[in-house]
Design an enzyme around this catalytic site. Structure first.
Site: not given
Ligand code: SAH
Ligand code: SF4
Length: 401
Positions: A141, A154, A161, A165, A168, A392
């Site tokens: 996406e 974006c 991934c 985390c 996410c 995000c």
């Molecule tokens: N993998 C990279 C970039 C993609 S995620 C990273 O983690 O930095 C982009 C941003 O969205 C990151 O800062 C991540 O921590 C944040 N993010 C992920 N899940 C989220 C959520 N549920 N609410 C708010 N931010 C989130």
């Molecule tokens: Fe991967 Fe989501 Fe963690 Fe970014 S926040 S590293 S996209 S699992």
């Protein structure tokens, strides 16, 4: 409506923080099998590499491919101008190329990499999320966000991934594969095309900013991401001509890759997804912290800032009663005070099945106040795209759109 489960991760790809999925092709040499064989291979799907595209190649490499087809070398620049300057890969729109060679050139260097499966928009059409299907069925996406003064794309750097985390949505399905540079660039060019054609409310426009904050961990797909950054920022016809300063690479904190990026001579903004100022909590919120601790991640970030002169963005998703305590704000402030950094607080966006939620407004305000008191510049990110699961951490391409 509840979303179907995302596709299962490819079992041959582990969730290790190393760049695990195969890197896209070594692209220096034209495909000896020729364009037809390439297209046949591409159709086979999983395990194959994405078709070679001119956005994977430097201009010198594009020239070599063109010459190999028996064409004069300047056709490489002509073709590149169509893609990066006019945002087209349709052979029939390339009237400056001889009719006899158009199709062959376009088939060889401008294969279709992504097909739009679904478009969703909100904010009166100024936020648009596109679900793309790649040549092998992988789903990714991208999100276009138009503001009064800029347009930000974006983009995804991986399908899925592997970093896991727990807050996410992308992280829940694991890694499917790395994207090629061409597949990353294609997301931006698609947005540029829409804008140029005046199809985004606000009149004709251009993409001014690119953030690697879609699906995937960009620094786990290092070579393709750096190649994509170069294509996005090189001037037309080499690339799309976006300012390096307007590109942000967001990472979970892969220390060796941050160090490598600092040596690339690029002035892109680095965003570090910290989310906790103490290792005990970060080990759970960002599992890769078990490999590289906060002090190492921040040391790499300060080295990056020193090498590039760019202020590092520290991303911190505020999660109610998990990481939003006053003492954590103070600890974060003490880690960042006096550094070339600012904090970007992200109110947690809801993801399916997660028990966590965003911080209470008063708690968020107090967090901001304490960071400000420590002298750390802080902004709170807007939650654009929430209602279309485009904010995000909400990007998780469904198995079936
Ligand atoms: N993998 C990279 C970039 C993609 S995620 C990273 O983690 O930095 C982009 C941003 O969205 C990151 O800062 C991540 O921590 C944040 N993010 C992920 N899940 C989220 C959520 N549920 N609410 C708010 N931010 C989130
Ligand atoms: Fe991967 Fe989501 Fe963690 Fe970014 S926040 S590293 S996209 S699992």
């Amino acid at each position: 409506m509840s979303r179907p489960r995302p596709p299962a991760p490819d079992p041959v790809v582990s969730a290790s923080p190393e760049p695990v999925a195969p890197e896209p092709p070594g692209l220096a040499v034209p495909n000896p099998a020729g364009p037809t064989a390439r297209l046949v291979l591409a159709g086979r799907g999983r395990g194959q590499r994405p078709p070679r595209h001119l956005a994977d190649l430097t201009m010198a490499e594009r020239r070599a491919v063109v010459v190999d087809l028996g064409e004069p070398p300047y056709r490489a620049a002509q073709l590149s101008r169509h893609f990066f300057g006019r945002f087209t890969q349709q052979a029939d729109e390339m009237s400056d190329l001889p009719r006899a060679s158009r199709d062959r050139l376009a088939d060889t260097l401008l294969p279709r990499l992504l097909t739009a499966e679904r478009e969703q928009s909100c904010d009166a059409g100024t936020t648009r999320k596109t679900l793309w299907r790649a040549f092998d069925g992988a789903l990714i996406e991208s999100v276009l966000m138009r503001y009064p003064d800029r347009v930000t794309m974006c983009v995804s750097s991986q399908a899925g991934c592997g970093m896991g985390c727990p807050f996410c949505a992308t992280g829940q399905a694991g890694l499917t594969r790395n994207l090629s540079a061409g597949e990353i660039v294609a997301q931006v060019v698609a947005g540029a095309r829409l804008l140029a054609a005046g199809q985004v409310p606000g009149g004709p426009g251009r993409v001014s900013n690119v953030v690697f904050m879609g699906m995937g961990e960009p620094l786990a797909n290092y070579a393709s991401v750096v190649a994509a950054v170069r294509r996005l920022t090189d001037p037309v016809p080499e690339g799309l001509g976006i300012s390096q300063r307007s590109v942000t690479v967001s990472t979970v904190g892969l220390v060796p890759a941050i160090a490598r990026l600092a040596g690339e001579g690029l002035s892109v903004t680095l965003a570090v997804s910290l989310h906790a100022p103490d290792d005990e909590l970060r080990d759970t919120l960002v599992p890769v912290n078990q490999r590289w601790k906060i002090d190492e991640v921040l040391a790499a970030a300060w080295d990056y800032a020193a090498a590039t002169g760019r202020r590092v963005s520290i991303e911190y998703a505020l999660i109610r009663e998990v990481n939003d305590q006053a003492w954590r704000a103070d600890l974060l402030g003490s880690l960042l005070a006096g550094r070339l950094a600012h904090v970007n607080l992200i109110p947690l966006n809801p993801t399916p099945g997660s028990k966590w939620t965003a911080s209470r407004p008063a708690v968020q305000r107090e967090f901001v106040r304490r960071l400000a008191a420590a002298g750390v510049p802080t902004t709170v990110r807007d939650t654009r795209g929430r209602e279309i699961d485009g904010a995000c951490g909400q990007l998780a391409a469904p198995a079936r759109p």
